[in-house]
Design an enzyme around this catalytic site. Structure first.
Site, short mmCIF file in Angstrom:
data_model
loop_
_atom_site.label_atom_id
_atom_site.label_comp_id
_atom_site.label_asym_id
_atom_site.label_seq_id
_atom_site.Cartn_x
_atom_site.Cartn_y
_atom_site.Cartn_z
N GLU A 1 19.22 -12.06 7.00
CA GLU A 1 19.56 -13.06 5.99
C GLU A 1 19.77 -12.38 4.64
O GLU A 1 19.12 -11.38 4.34
CB GLU A 1 18.40 -14.03 5.78
CG GLU A 1 17.95 -14.77 6.98
CD GLU A 1 16.66 -15.54 6.70
OE1 GLU A 1 16.32 -16.39 7.52
OE2 GLU A 1 16.00 -15.28 5.67
N HIS B 1 10.23 -7.15 0.20
CA HIS B 1 9.75 -7.45 1.57
C HIS B 1 10.41 -6.42 2.49
O HIS B 1 10.16 -5.24 2.35
CB HIS B 1 10.13 -8.86 2.01
CG HIS B 1 9.78 -9.96 1.05
ND1 HIS B 1 10.70 -10.88 0.62
CD2 HIS B 1 8.60 -10.29 0.50
CE1 HIS B 1 10.10 -11.74 -0.19
NE2 HIS B 1 8.84 -11.40 -0.28
N ARG C 1 0.79 -1.22 0.00
CA ARG C 1 0.00 0.00 0.00
C ARG C 1 0.84 1.28 0.00
O ARG C 1 0.30 2.37 -0.04
CB ARG C 1 -0.92 0.02 1.23
CG ARG C 1 -2.22 -0.69 1.03
CD ARG C 1 -3.03 0.03 -0.04
NE ARG C 1 -4.23 -0.69 -0.39
CZ ARG C 1 -5.43 -0.46 0.15
NH1 ARG C 1 -5.58 0.42 1.09
NH2 ARG C 1 -6.46 -1.13 -0.28
N ARG D 1 15.79 -8.47 0.30
CA ARG D 1 16.24 -8.92 -1.02
C ARG D 1 16.65 -7.70 -1.85
O ARG D 1 16.24 -6.58 -1.53
CB ARG D 1 15.12 -9.70 -1.70
CG ARG D 1 14.88 -11.02 -0.99
CD ARG D 1 13.79 -11.85 -1.61
NE ARG D 1 13.61 -13.05 -0.80
CZ ARG D 1 14.37 -14.13 -0.91
NH1 ARG D 1 15.33 -14.19 -1.81
NH2 ARG D 1 14.17 -15.17 -0.12
N THR E 1 11.79 -17.25 -3.01
CA THR E 1 12.23 -17.48 -1.64
C THR E 1 13.48 -18.35 -1.73
O THR E 1 13.80 -18.86 -2.81
CB THR E 1 11.11 -18.16 -0.81
OG1 THR E 1 11.56 -18.34 0.52
CG2 THR E 1 10.70 -19.51 -1.39
N HIS F 1 12.72 -22.73 7.18
CA HIS F 1 12.01 -22.82 5.90
C HIS F 1 10.85 -23.80 6.00
O HIS F 1 11.05 -24.99 6.20
CB HIS F 1 12.90 -23.20 4.72
CG HIS F 1 12.54 -22.37 3.51
ND1 HIS F 1 11.38 -22.55 2.82
CD2 HIS F 1 13.15 -21.31 2.95
CE1 HIS F 1 11.30 -21.64 1.86
NE2 HIS F 1 12.35 -20.88 1.92
N ASP F 2 9.65 -23.27 5.91
CA ASP F 2 8.42 -24.06 5.93
C ASP F 2 8.21 -24.80 7.24
O ASP F 2 7.43 -25.76 7.28
CB ASP F 2 8.38 -25.05 4.75
CG ASP F 2 8.19 -24.32 3.43
OD1 ASP F 2 7.39 -23.37 3.40
OD2 ASP F 2 8.84 -24.69 2.45
N HIS G 1 6.72 -17.47 7.14
CA HIS G 1 5.47 -17.60 6.37
C HIS G 1 4.33 -18.25 7.17
O HIS G 1 3.25 -17.67 7.30
CB HIS G 1 5.76 -18.39 5.09
CG HIS G 1 4.59 -18.47 4.18
ND1 HIS G 1 4.19 -17.42 3.38
CD2 HIS G 1 3.70 -19.47 3.96
CE1 HIS G 1 3.12 -17.77 2.71
NE2 HIS G 1 2.80 -19.01 3.04
N HIS H 1 14.92 -10.56 5.85
CA HIS H 1 15.66 -11.00 4.67
C HIS H 1 15.47 -9.94 3.59
O HIS H 1 14.58 -10.05 2.75
CB HIS H 1 15.10 -12.36 4.22
CG HIS H 1 15.90 -13.03 3.15
ND1 HIS H 1 15.93 -14.39 2.99
CD2 HIS H 1 16.68 -12.53 2.17
CE1 HIS H 1 16.71 -14.71 1.97
NE2 HIS H 1 17.17 -13.59 1.45
#
Ligand code: PXP
Length: 237
Positions: free
Chosen positions: A70, A50, A18, A45, A100, A190-191, A214, A43
């Site tokens: 990260e 993000h 937004r 990027r 990712t 991760h996950d 996530h 993280h």
């Protein structure tokens, strides 16, 4: 004891959608600490879709828990973290356009590069972790980079856990034992989710820290951030 570091990239993603400061990433991080989170991970990027480089600068003086940043070690990334000095930097090998992180380091090919980066980060008093999958043939070389820790890339564990938990976790148990023998500390991420975390933390020895984004943020949509952070903390006791 395994620390929970909450990755707040998804909160930044929502904010960026937004162009305002809602939701406020700093406030979310402070609330996660207040709810018991023992670390905050971002993280940033290269496209900063993000968490942004500015988020890293703003968060550092606000946080009282462990700050983990990260990223792929580009010159810009290294300049940022050497200036800001988070407690830990987790080096990931993903290309700039990756959705990712999707692989661990090939320490055979990139060992010399990693060693240089680790030395630079150590020069600034920053603990270093490198993202690794469970290919044990790369572990000796991982230790030779001088990294303090590895972060186990747990996507395959998460994929296999629902059908065969023991088969899913076995390679990670082996990897943790090998890494520990080589003098490396062990993180994982991760996950990981409230469904698969307890078993992983119970079965994998020497686990110092998990970094989870996530699933935790998605579950918080239903349970709220406070309940969700506490739910995850309970999986680690
Ligand atoms: N560790 C690394 C290196 C990552 O890139 C990510 C995702 O940003 C995570 C951990 C957290 O993964 P998840 O968002 O699936 O919990």
């Amino acid at each position: 004891m395994t620390l929970l570091s909450v990755n707040i990239n998804k909160i930044a993603l929502l904010r960026n959608s937004r162009g305002t400061n809602v939701p406020d990433v700093s406030l979310a991080a402070l609330n996660i600490e207040r709810f018991g989170g023992q670390g905050i991970t971002v993280h940033p990027r290269p496209d900063q879709r993000h968490a942004t480089y500015r988020d890293v600068e703003v968060l550092k003086p606000l946080l009282s828990s462990e700050f983990n940043v990260e990223g792929y070690p580009t010159r810009d990334f290294l300049d940022l973290v050497c200036r800001v000095k988070p407690h830990q930097v987790t080096l990931v090998p993903d290309p700039p356009e990756a959705l990712t992180s999707n692989a661990g380091w090939d320490t055979q090919t990139h060992g010399a590069f990693l060693k240089e980066v680790v030395e630079e980060l150590h020069g600034h008093g920053i603990r270093v972790s490198i993202f690794m999958d469970t290919n044990l043939s790369l572990y000796e070389q991982a230790a030779r980079t001088g990294s303090d820790r590895i972060e186990l890339y747990t996507e395959q564990y998460a994929v296999r856990y629902p059908t065969n938990p023991e088969a899913a976790v076995a390679p990670y148990r082996e990897a943790a034992i090998r890494a520990h023998t080589l003098g490396l500390g062990i993180n994982a991420g991760h996950d990981l989710s409230s469904l698969n975390l307890r078993y992983f933390a119970h079965e994998v020895p020497h686990l110092l820290e998990v970094s989870i984004g996530h699933a935790l943020i998605c579950e918080a949509l239903y349970l709220g951030l406070e309940n969700t952070v506490q739910l995850y903390l309970r999986q680690l006791v």
